[in-house]
Design an enzyme around this catalytic site. Structure first.
Site, short mmCIF file in Angstrom:
data_model
loop_
_atom_site.label_atom_id
_atom_site.label_comp_id
_atom_site.label_asym_id
_atom_site.label_seq_id
_atom_site.Cartn_x
_atom_site.Cartn_y
_atom_site.Cartn_z
CB SER A 156 -17.14 43.37 -0.02
OG SER A 156 -17.76 43.23 1.24
CE1 TYR A 169 -12.62 44.92 2.76
CE2 TYR A 169 -15.00 45.11 2.91
CZ TYR A 169 -13.88 44.37 2.60
OH TYR A 169 -14.00 43.09 2.13
P1 NAD Z 1 -6.75 37.14 3.13
O1 NAD Z 1 -6.13 38.08 4.10
O2 NAD Z 1 -6.86 35.69 3.46
O3 NAD Z 1 -6.02 37.28 1.71
C1 NAD Z 1 -5.62 38.54 1.21
C2 NAD Z 1 -4.60 38.30 0.13
O4 NAD Z 1 -4.18 39.60 -0.35
C3 NAD Z 1 -3.33 37.59 0.63
O5 NAD Z 1 -2.84 36.74 -0.39
C4 NAD Z 1 -2.36 38.76 0.86
O6 NAD Z 1 -1.00 38.38 0.77
C5 NAD Z 1 -2.77 39.65 -0.29
N1 NAD Z 1 -2.35 41.04 -0.11
C6 NAD Z 1 -2.59 41.87 0.93
N2 NAD Z 1 -1.98 43.06 0.72
C7 NAD Z 1 -1.36 42.97 -0.49
C8 NAD Z 1 -0.56 43.85 -1.25
N3 NAD Z 1 -0.27 45.09 -0.82
N4 NAD Z 1 -0.08 43.44 -2.43
C9 NAD Z 1 -0.33 42.16 -2.88
N5 NAD Z 1 -1.08 41.29 -2.19
C10 NAD Z 1 -1.59 41.70 -1.01
O7 NAD Z 1 -8.21 37.77 2.84
P2 NAD Z 1 -9.52 37.13 2.18
O8 NAD Z 1 -10.52 37.01 3.26
O9 NAD Z 1 -9.21 35.97 1.35
O10 NAD Z 1 -9.98 38.35 1.23
C11 NAD Z 1 -9.71 38.39 -0.16
C12 NAD Z 1 -10.60 39.45 -0.83
O11 NAD Z 1 -11.98 39.12 -0.61
C13 NAD Z 1 -10.41 40.86 -0.29
O12 NAD Z 1 -10.52 41.80 -1.35
C14 NAD Z 1 -11.58 41.01 0.68
O13 NAD Z 1 -11.96 42.36 0.82
C15 NAD Z 1 -12.64 40.23 -0.06
N6 NAD Z 1 -13.73 39.77 0.82
C16 NAD Z 1 -13.49 38.92 1.87
C17 NAD Z 1 -14.54 38.49 2.66
C18 NAD Z 1 -14.35 37.52 3.81
O14 NAD Z 1 -15.29 37.32 4.59
N7 NAD Z 1 -13.20 36.88 3.98
C19 NAD Z 1 -15.83 38.97 2.40
C20 NAD Z 1 -16.05 39.83 1.34
C21 NAD Z 1 -14.99 40.24 0.55
#
Ligand code: NAD
Length: 274
Positions: A156, A169
């Protein structure tokens, strides 16, 4: 690119044909976008994450119908080292290899440090950081055997800079960037690369769900929430998309990126240039 590519007539456009990818947290958002891009590039895909059986079956069917690749699923909970070990073992048993590992599963919790719930700290460190240690330590011997591997950690912008109220985080994502560098150094002569992608705000269902709530809470429009609240730190004032992250992951997984290792690449519209 569109559905016609599943005819497999265009190998140059499917550079990952024959590869096997595992994407943690790929039932939603960024992980699902990355899984789709890898499948479109020709890789078999192992999905992981939470969701109803019907939703997961629909996603699997759609990916294999759209792209003509094998798609399987592991329900492993990323808080459980034993479940992670089973997931890696099952992937290798059923596909015979593991070439591309994308550590994407992640959760968030926002609270002041002195009020941060201890169980949320433990859960975030375990899902966002330790799971990448466990998948990587178990995947590396398989990758070394094949003299090829790509580990791509979805960190991130918060792996590079901090924001208040996100102690767990920010700590976990900085940890992911450190783990990425160590893995890169230890595998540099083995045909394996390890890189971190550092997105700013990405448009996912998770983000969409916050917009109306924030608009109501602040008494402002959706557009103001996006521009002034969510994207306050993001100079280009646009969300990155899951398709952009998917395309970048495919590039980092390709032979063209063989010399790129140990980096933490911001995809943040200029946020970390501040
Ligand atoms: P999201 O909530 O849409 O997806 C998260 C995924 O992780 C889902 O498939 C969920 O089922 C899975 N998950 C959660 N807990 C779990 C567990 N204990 N075991 C197995 N699977 C698990 O979130 P997203 O926005 O797609 O984020 C995905 C990644 O990208 C994360 O690591 C997040 O920190 C990172 N990220 C997101 C953003 C953003 O703006 N959306 C920005 C920077 C980084």
């Amino acid at each position: 690119m569109n559905i016609q590519l599943k005819t497999q007539d265009a190998p140059a456009l499917r550079p990952l044909t024959g590869k096997v990818s595992l994407v943690t947290g790929s039932t939603s958002g960024i992980g699902l976008g990355i899984a789709r891009a890898l499948a479109e590039a020709g890789s078999a895909v192992v999905l992981n994450g939470f969701g109803t059986a019907a939703e997961i079956a629909r996603t699997r069917d759609q990916l294999s119908a759209d792209f003509g690749v094998e798609v399987s699923y592991s329900a492993a909970d990323m808080t459980s080292p034993a479940a992670i070990a089973e997931m890696i073992a099952a992937t290798v048993a059923s596909h015979g290899r593991l070439d591309i590992l994308v550590n994407n599963a992640g959760i968030q919790h926002v609270a002041p440090l002195d009020q941060f719930p201890v169980e949320k700290w433990d859960a975030i460190l375990s899902i966002n950081l330790s799971s990448a240690f466990h998948t990587s330590r178990l995947a590396l011997p398989v990758m070394r055997r094949n003299k090829f591997g790509r580990i791509i950690n979805i960190a991130s912008a918060h792996g590079l800079v901090a924001s208040p109220f996100k102690a767990a985080y920010v700590a976990a994502k900085h940890g992911v960037v450190g783990l990425t560098k160590v893995a890169a150094l230890e595998t540099a002569e083995d045909g394996i690369t390890c890189n971190a992608i550092c997105p700013g705000y990405v448009y996912t269902p998770l983000v969409e769900a916050q917009i109306d709530g924030q608009a109501k809470a602040h008494g402002i429009s959706r557009e103001q929430v996006i521009h002034d609240v969510l994207l306050a730190q993001q100079p280009n004032k646009r969300f990155a998309t899951v398709e952009e992250l998917g395309a970048l992951t495919v590039f980092l997984a390709s032979d063209a990126a063989a010399s790129i290792t140990g980096i933490a690449l911001p995809v943040d519209g200029g946020w970390t240039a501040h």
